[in-house]
Design a protein around this motif. Structure first.
Motif, PDB file in Angstrom:
ATOM      1  N   LEU A 108       0.452  -1.458   0.548  1.00 44.40           N
ATOM      2  CA  LEU A 108      -0.258   0.263   0.007  1.00 44.40           C
ATOM      3  C   LEU A 108       0.588   0.849   0.050  1.00 44.40           C
ATOM      4  N   ASP A 109       2.052   0.912   0.440  1.00 44.77           N
ATOM      5  CA  ASP A 109       2.926   2.547   0.961  1.00 44.77           C
ATOM      6  C   ASP A 109       4.163   2.923  -0.377  1.00 44.77           C
ATOM      7  N   ARG A 110       4.669   1.556  -0.897  1.00 43.98           N
ATOM      8  CA  ARG A 110       5.409   1.269  -1.844  1.00 43.98           C
ATOM      9  C   ARG A 110       4.746   2.065  -3.487  1.00 43.98           C
ATOM     10  N   GLY A 160       0.735   4.653  -2.545  1.00 45.60           N
ATOM     11  CA  GLY A 160       1.534   5.728  -2.585  1.00 45.60           C
ATOM     12  C   GLY A 160       0.336   6.420  -1.208  1.00 45.60           C
ATOM     13  N   LYS A 161       0.431   4.945  -0.524  1.00 42.73           N
ATOM     14  CA  LYS A 161      -0.802   5.506   0.639  1.00 42.73           C
ATOM     15  C   LYS A 161       0.771   4.941   2.337  1.00 42.73           C
ATOM     16  N   PRO A 162       1.627   5.707   2.320  1.00 43.14           N
ATOM     17  CA  PRO A 162       2.324   5.228   3.491  1.00 43.14           C
ATOM     18  C   PRO A 162       1.911   5.256   4.811  1.00 43.14           C
ATOM     19  N   GLY A 163       0.532   5.827   4.785  1.00 41.13           N
ATOM     20  CA  GLY A 163      -0.286   6.154   6.399  1.00 41.13           C
ATOM     21  C   GLY A 163      -0.395   4.615   6.728  1.00 41.13           C
ATOM     22  N   TYR A 164      -0.295   3.571   5.390  1.00 41.29           N
ATOM     23  CA  TYR A 164      -0.660   2.242   6.790  1.00 41.29           C
ATOM     24  C   TYR A 164       0.509   1.026   7.387  1.00 41.29           C
ATOM     25  N   LEU A 165       1.726   2.168   7.396  1.00 49.57           N
ATOM     26  CA  LEU A 165       3.195   1.660   7.702  1.00 49.57           C
ATOM     27  C   LEU A 165       2.511   2.002   9.052  1.00 49.57           C
ATOM     28  N   LYS A 166       2.010   2.635   9.907  1.00 53.54           N
ATOM     29  CA  LYS A 166       1.706   3.162  11.142  1.00 53.54           C
ATOM     30  C   LYS A 166       1.403   2.098  11.961  1.00 53.54           C
ATOM     31  N   HIS A 167       1.032   1.193  11.252  1.00 57.03           N
ATOM     32  CA  HIS A 167      -0.559  -0.030  11.754  1.00 57.03           C
ATOM     33  C   HIS A 167       0.729  -1.030  11.837  1.00 57.03           C
ATOM     34  N   ARG A 176       9.254  -7.446  10.802  1.00 53.16           N
ATOM     35  CA  ARG A 176       9.629  -6.111  10.597  1.00 53.16           C
ATOM     36  C   ARG A 176       8.689  -5.115   9.542  1.00 53.16           C
ATOM     37  N   ASN A 177       8.670  -3.871  10.025  1.00 48.95           N
ATOM     38  CA  ASN A 177       8.754  -3.027   8.984  1.00 48.95           C
ATOM     39  C   ASN A 177       9.454  -2.892   7.456  1.00 48.95           C
ATOM     40  N   PRO A 178       9.648  -2.963   6.631  1.00 49.21           N
ATOM     41  CA  PRO A 178      10.748  -2.543   5.893  1.00 49.21           C
ATOM     42  C   PRO A 178      11.338  -1.664   5.834  1.00 49.21           C
ATOM     43  N   PRO A 179      12.848  -0.918   5.741  1.00 47.68           N
ATOM     44  CA  PRO A 179      13.622  -0.156   6.083  1.00 47.68           C
ATOM     45  C   PRO A 179      12.212   0.801   4.988  1.00 47.68           C
ATOM     46  N   PRO A 180      12.568   2.663   4.984  1.00 45.87           N
ATOM     47  CA  PRO A 180      12.126   3.441   3.707  1.00 45.87           C
ATOM     48  C   PRO A 180      12.151   3.505   2.725  1.00 45.87           C
ATOM     49  N   GLY A 181      12.074   3.088   1.597  1.00 47.62           N
ATOM     50  CA  GLY A 181      13.001   3.293   0.435  1.00 47.62           C
ATOM     51  C   GLY A 181      12.117   3.397  -0.652  1.00 47.62           C
TER      52      GLY A 181
END
Length: 54
Positions: free
Chosen positions: A3-5, A8-15, A49-54
């Motif tokens: 969803l992030d990459r 384009g919905k980076p807000g989901y990564l906070k979960h 865990r969450n992937p590193p930003p990229g």
């Protein structure tokens, strides 16, 4: 991550951290033994865990 990459919905990564924590806690239950064994065999701890930003 998709969803992030892709979307384009980076807000989901906070979960992610909360979800990974809930999964880890659930894996300690006897009913989840088969899932725990599968994850231990196929998904290394450092990838749970969450992937590193990229």
């Amino acid at each position: 991550m998709r969803l992030d990459r892709r979307d384009g919905k980076p807000g989901y990564l906070k979960h992610g951290p909360r979800c990974w924590g809930l999964l880890q806690r659930s894996l300690s239950q006897p009913a989840c033994a088969r899932l725990r064994d599968f994850l231990d065999a196929h998904v290394p701890e450092e990838m749970r865990r969450n992937p590193p930003p990229g």
